[in-house]
Design a protein around this motif. Structure first.
Motif, short mmCIF file in Angstrom:
data_model
loop_
_atom_site.label_atom_id
_atom_site.label_comp_id
_atom_site.label_asym_id
_atom_site.label_seq_id
_atom_site.Cartn_x
_atom_site.Cartn_y
_atom_site.Cartn_z
N THR A 148 39.47 32.67 40.96
CA THR A 148 38.38 33.63 40.88
C THR A 148 38.80 34.76 39.95
O THR A 148 39.93 35.23 40.01
N LEU A 159 37.94 38.58 38.82
CA LEU A 159 37.24 39.81 39.18
C LEU A 159 37.24 40.71 37.95
O LEU A 159 38.29 40.93 37.35
N ARG A 180 36.51 44.49 36.66
CA ARG A 180 36.37 45.85 37.18
C ARG A 180 37.08 46.83 36.26
O ARG A 180 37.80 46.44 35.35
N ASP A 193 43.13 35.93 40.81
CA ASP A 193 43.48 36.05 42.23
C ASP A 193 44.88 36.60 42.45
O ASP A 193 45.12 37.35 43.39
#
Length: 187
Positions: free
Chosen positions: A15, A17, A19, A80
């Protein structure tokens, strides 16, 4: 877990992310940026040699500003395991916002990570600077990058300049106008 044609179970895709960067990631940002400059030198105005000479305090300052300033931001793509695999930044220069350093690890390209980075950055711009144009310089030979920027509303301005560190190579300016009807951010 998915099973391959050979019957071997492959691990699920990590995964990612997307940000805004955090201050403790400064050393990871340095590693990622230097890898980007070394891997794709024709994609950047700066060079790995130039930035490898920066001291820790300069990297710390860049990440501190990118994590918290109202005038600029640095977004990262994180796997991850916490490793950084992509980045995109925006900063203010001569009363204009400029995108810089958009890059994704080559093995992860084509999965939408660059678009997610740019979307996060542009959402921040819309909130923090709703009436400002956003511009960038891109090597026109980097066709996937040009397509990505066009897909997010950037258009070529016609300004073409030499890429200073590589004779014969140019960058073209692209700009994205604020959305019609954008109102100033509310406090």
């Amino acid at each position: 877990m998915a099973t391959s044609d050979a019957g071997v179970r492959a691990p699920p895709r990590s995964t990612i992310l997307v940000r805004r960067v955090t201050e403790p990631e400064w050393a990871s940002v340095r590693r990622l940026r230097l890898r980007a400059l070394a891997t794709d030198p024709l994609s950047f105005v700066s060079t790995s040699l130039r930035e490898s000479e920066w001291g820790d305090s300069r990297w710390l300052d860049w990440v501190h500003t990118g994590s918290s300033a109202s005038s600029e931001a640095l977004w990262v793509a994180v796997q991850d395991d916490g490793s950084l695999v992509g980045m995109a930044g925006v900063y203010s220069e001569n009363d204009r916002l400029r995108v810089r350093g958009t890059w994704v690890e080559p093995a992860l390209r084509g999965q939408g990570i660059g678009g997610e980075l740019l979307d996060g950055l542009l959402a921040w711009v819309k909130e923090a600077h709703p009436s400002q144009d956003v511009c960038l310089s891109v090597n026109p030979g980097q066709e996937p990058a040009v397509r990505l920027f066009r897909s997010r509303g950037f258009e070529a301005t016609g300004l073409v300049q030499p890429l200073g560190h590589t004779p014969g190579t140019t960058v073209q300016e692209m700009v994205r106008k604020p959305a019609e009807g954008t109102s100033p951010a509310r406090s």
